[in-house]
Design a protein around this motif. Structure first.
Motif, PDB file in Angstrom:
ATOM      1  N   ARG A   1     -38.637 -40.338  49.309  1.00  0.00           N
ATOM      2  CA  ARG A   1     -37.961 -39.848  48.100  1.00  0.00           C
ATOM      3  C   ARG A   1     -37.248 -40.933  47.303  1.00  0.00           C
ATOM      4  O   ARG A   1     -37.082 -40.805  46.095  1.00  0.00           O
TER       5      ARG A   1
ATOM      6  N   ARG B   1     -33.631 -40.222  40.451  1.00  0.00           N
ATOM      7  CA  ARG B   1     -32.609 -39.306  40.966  1.00  0.00           C
ATOM      8  C   ARG B   1     -32.934 -37.856  40.610  1.00  0.00           C
ATOM      9  O   ARG B   1     -32.777 -36.961  41.433  1.00  0.00           O
ATOM     10  N   GLU B   2     -33.398 -37.624  39.380  1.00  0.00           N
ATOM     11  CA  GLU B   2     -33.722 -36.261  38.943  1.00  0.00           C
ATOM     12  C   GLU B   2     -34.853 -35.670  39.780  1.00  0.00           C
ATOM     13  O   GLU B   2     -34.784 -34.504  40.178  1.00  0.00           O
TER      14      GLU B   2
ATOM     15  N   ARG C   1     -35.740 -36.644  42.846  1.00  0.00           N
ATOM     16  CA  ARG C   1     -35.237 -36.446  44.218  1.00  0.00           C
ATOM     17  C   ARG C   1     -34.421 -35.172  44.316  1.00  0.00           C
ATOM     18  O   ARG C   1     -34.564 -34.400  45.267  1.00  0.00           O
ATOM     19  N   TYR C   2     -33.556 -34.939  43.340  1.00  0.00           N
ATOM     20  CA  TYR C   2     -32.698 -33.753  43.352  1.00  0.00           C
ATOM     21  C   TYR C   2     -33.535 -32.476  43.277  1.00  0.00           C
ATOM     22  O   TYR C   2     -33.347 -31.552  44.073  1.00  0.00           O
ATOM     23  N   GLU C   3     -34.459 -32.453  42.327  1.00  0.00           N
ATOM     24  CA  GLU C   3     -35.276 -31.248  42.171  1.00  0.00           C
ATOM     25  C   GLU C   3     -36.181 -31.038  43.383  1.00  0.00           C
ATOM     26  O   GLU C   3     -36.380 -29.915  43.841  1.00  0.00           O
TER      27      GLU C   3
ATOM     28  N   ALA D   1     -35.536 -31.930  46.438  1.00  0.00           N
ATOM     29  CA  ALA D   1     -34.689 -31.444  47.531  1.00  0.00           C
ATOM     30  C   ALA D   1     -34.437 -29.945  47.389  1.00  0.00           C
ATOM     31  O   ALA D   1     -34.463 -29.212  48.385  1.00  0.00           O
ATOM     32  N   LYS D   2     -34.222 -29.485  46.163  1.00  0.00           N
ATOM     33  CA  LYS D   2     -34.046 -28.048  45.944  1.00  0.00           C
ATOM     34  C   LYS D   2     -35.308 -27.283  46.305  1.00  0.00           C
ATOM     35  O   LYS D   2     -35.243 -26.242  46.951  1.00  0.00           O
TER      36      LYS D   2
END
Length: 82
Positions: A54, A59-60, A62-64, A66-67
């Motif tokens: 990841r 960052r965007e 990775r965040y999405e 992860a969700k």
């Protein structure tokens, strides 16, 4: 193995719900994690690979991602409880 296949199906459904501008990058991230998981075919190994891969993405993404993976794992855990 059946849990792993169900997890991948849930993951695919959750990817389709993600934001359109990030969807292709999320697919690429998860495809790389999936490719590195074969032939073990375990959810735990997939998540380990996801954690390692990841950081190659923004960052965007990775965040999405992860969700998406969290929702897929939650879906699988609900199936196991039922």
């Amino acid at each position: 193995m059946n849990d792993y296949i169900n997890f991948l199906k849930a993951l695919d459904r959750e990817i389709e719900k993600s934001s359109p501008e990030h969807r292709e990058q999320i697919k690429i991230l998860f495809l790389q994690a999936w490719y590195n998981t074969f032939p073990n075919n375990s959810i735990a190994q997939f998540m380990e690979n996801f954690k390692k891969i990841r950081y190659k993405f923004s960052r965007e993404i990775r965040y999405e991602a992860a969700k998406v993976s969290g929702r897929a794992l939650n879906h699988i855990s609900q199936e196991v409880k039922a």
